[in-house]
Design a protein around this motif. Structure first.
Motif, PDB file in Angstrom:
ATOM      1  N   GLU A   1       0.110  -1.440   0.476  1.00 19.09           N
ATOM      2  CA  GLU A   1       1.040   0.403   0.245  1.00 19.09           C
ATOM      3  C   GLU A   1       0.943   1.130   0.317  1.00 19.09           C
ATOM      4  N   ALA A   2       1.906   0.604   0.190  1.00 15.26           N
ATOM      5  CA  ALA A   2       2.745   2.327   0.140  1.00 15.26           C
ATOM      6  C   ALA A   2       3.913   1.798  -0.872  1.00 15.26           C
ATOM      7  N   GLY A   3       3.347   1.763  -1.799  1.00 16.67           N
ATOM      8  CA  GLY A   3       4.207   1.800  -2.467  1.00 16.67           C
ATOM      9  C   GLY A   3       5.919   1.126  -2.886  1.00 16.67           C
ATOM     10  N   ARG A   4       5.438  -0.214  -1.966  1.00 17.69           N
ATOM     11  CA  ARG A   4       7.173  -0.793  -1.849  1.00 17.69           C
ATOM     12  C   ARG A   4       7.368  -1.436  -2.270  1.00 17.69           C
ATOM     13  N   PRO A   5       6.949  -2.375  -3.363  1.00 13.59           N
ATOM     14  CA  PRO A   5       6.805  -3.710  -3.341  1.00 13.59           C
ATOM     15  C   PRO A   5       8.013  -4.986  -3.092  1.00 13.59           C
ATOM     16  N   GLN A   6       8.866  -4.840  -3.681  1.00 13.37           N
ATOM     17  CA  GLN A   6      10.413  -4.433  -2.767  1.00 13.37           C
ATOM     18  C   GLN A   6      10.942  -4.745  -1.024  1.00 13.37           C
ATOM     19  N   ALA A   7      10.290  -4.238  -1.076  1.00 14.95           N
ATOM     20  CA  ALA A   7      10.193  -3.751   0.823  1.00 14.95           C
ATOM     21  C   ALA A   7       9.038  -4.864   1.114  1.00 14.95           C
ATOM     22  N   ALA A   8       8.315  -5.091   0.384  1.00 16.25           N
ATOM     23  CA  ALA A   8       6.545  -6.537   0.329  1.00 16.25           C
ATOM     24  C   ALA A   8       7.788  -7.895   0.907  1.00 16.25           C
ATOM     25  N   ALA A   9       8.333  -8.044  -0.427  1.00 13.32           N
ATOM     26  CA  ALA A   9       9.098  -9.254  -1.340  1.00 13.32           C
ATOM     27  C   ALA A   9       9.694  -9.352  -0.252  1.00 13.32           C
ATOM     28  N   GLY A  10      10.826  -8.597   0.807  1.00  9.40           N
ATOM     29  CA  GLY A  10      11.762  -9.076   1.973  1.00  9.40           C
ATOM     30  C   GLY A  10      11.349  -8.755   3.435  1.00  9.40           C
ATOM     31  N   PHE A  11      10.079  -8.030   3.144  1.00  9.80           N
ATOM     32  CA  PHE A  11       9.271  -8.361   4.151  1.00  9.80           C
ATOM     33  C   PHE A  11       8.984  -9.976   4.853  1.00  9.80           C
ATOM     34  N   GLU A  12       8.258 -10.292   3.148  1.00 15.95           N
ATOM     35  CA  GLU A  12       8.010 -11.671   3.574  1.00 15.95           C
ATOM     36  C   GLU A  12       8.650 -13.099   3.910  1.00 15.95           C
ATOM     37  N   ARG A  13       9.515 -12.207   3.170  1.00 12.30           N
ATOM     38  CA  ARG A  13      10.466 -13.872   2.884  1.00 12.30           C
ATOM     39  C   ARG A  13      11.225 -13.621   4.071  1.00 12.30           C
ATOM     40  N   ARG A  14      12.119 -12.709   4.981  1.00 10.21           N
ATOM     41  CA  ARG A  14      12.256 -12.778   6.546  1.00 10.21           C
ATOM     42  C   ARG A  14      11.128 -13.296   7.155  1.00 10.21           C
ATOM     43  N   MET A  15      10.540 -13.069   7.531  1.00  6.98           N
ATOM     44  CA  MET A  15       9.396 -13.155   8.043  1.00  6.98           C
ATOM     45  C   MET A  15       8.694 -15.208   8.463  1.00  6.98           C
ATOM     46  N   GLU A  16       8.798 -15.472   6.862  1.00 11.49           N
ATOM     47  CA  GLU A  16       8.905 -16.301   6.467  1.00 11.49           C
ATOM     48  C   GLU A  16       9.699 -17.379   7.024  1.00 11.49           C
ATOM     49  N   LEU A  17      10.997 -17.498   7.427  1.00 10.51           N
ATOM     50  CA  LEU A  17      12.123 -17.929   7.721  1.00 10.51           C
ATOM     51  C   LEU A  17      12.101 -17.848   8.873  1.00 10.51           C
ATOM     52  N   ILE A  18      11.631 -16.910   9.920  1.00 13.48           N
ATOM     53  CA  ILE A  18      11.783 -16.653  11.159  1.00 13.48           C
ATOM     54  C   ILE A  18      10.776 -17.909  11.692  1.00 13.48           C
ATOM     55  N   VAL A  19       9.552 -17.368  10.586  1.00 15.14           N
ATOM     56  CA  VAL A  19       8.428 -18.477  11.162  1.00 15.14           C
ATOM     57  C   VAL A  19       9.340 -20.246  11.140  1.00 15.14           C
ATOM     58  N   HIS A  20       9.582 -19.946   9.480  1.00 17.12           N
ATOM     59  CA  HIS A  20       9.868 -22.128  10.014  1.00 17.12           C
ATOM     60  C   HIS A  20      11.064 -22.472  10.629  1.00 17.12           C
ATOM     61  N   ALA A  21      12.166 -21.363  10.939  1.00 17.87           N
ATOM     62  CA  ALA A  21      13.001 -21.432  12.031  1.00 17.87           C
ATOM     63  C   ALA A  21      12.395 -21.365  13.901  1.00 17.87           C
ATOM     64  N   LEU A  22      10.925 -20.973  13.917  1.00 18.55           N
ATOM     65  CA  LEU A  22      10.125 -21.161  15.207  1.00 18.55           C
ATOM     66  C   LEU A  22       9.167 -22.245  14.824  1.00 18.55           C
ATOM     67  N   ARG A  23       9.348 -22.909  13.590  1.00 16.35           N
ATOM     68  CA  ARG A  23       7.960 -24.174  13.138  1.00 16.35           C
ATOM     69  C   ARG A  23       9.330 -24.903  14.279  1.00 16.35           C
ATOM     70  N   ASN A  24      10.979 -24.734  13.371  1.00 18.24           N
ATOM     71  CA  ASN A  24      11.336 -26.471  13.870  1.00 18.24           C
ATOM     72  C   ASN A  24      11.639 -26.126  15.361  1.00 18.24           C
ATOM     73  N   ALA A  25      11.798 -25.136  15.739  1.00 16.76           N
ATOM     74  CA  ALA A  25      12.215 -25.148  17.143  1.00 16.76           C
ATOM     75  C   ALA A  25      10.923 -26.390  17.997  1.00 16.76           C
TER      76      ALA A  25
END
Length: 96
Positions: free
Chosen positions: A66-90
């Motif tokens: 919505e802020a017009g930052r699609p690359q920021a959206a993609a980077g945010f999504e990628r990092r958060m998914e990795l963090i959630v994946h690590a938490l699921r592994n824990a």
């Protein structure tokens, strides 16, 4: 940026993501302990924390787009998914 420095920074990012996921897991365990729960309550609390993080991914992506930052959206999504994946592994490790 030299490739060896880039690899070093990637390693640091992975370490921080893993530490963050572990911290979220420990917060969930402490929350369950304070509420008088045992191992099952701790796992349930960790799962709830993972669900909350997963929900934050969509909110963050939508906000960045919505802020017009699609690359920021993609980077945010990628990092958060990795963090959630690590938490699921824990969680899986703790459930053993």
């Amino acid at each position: 940026m030299p490739e060896d420095k880039s690899d070093e920074l990637r390693g640091e990012i992975i370490a921080l993501e893993t530490a963050l996921a572990a911290a979220f897991g420990e917060i969930a365990v402490l929350r369950a302990t304070m509420q008088g729960g045992g191992a099952e309550a701790a796992l349930a609390s960790m799962n709830e924390m993972a669900k909350q993080l997963e929900a934050s991914v969509l909110r963050g992506v939508v906000g960045a787009e919505e802020a017009g930052r699609p690359q920021a959206a993609a980077g945010f999504e990628r990092r958060m998914e990795l963090i959630v994946h690590a938490l699921r592994n824990a969680i899986a490790f703790r459930a053993g």
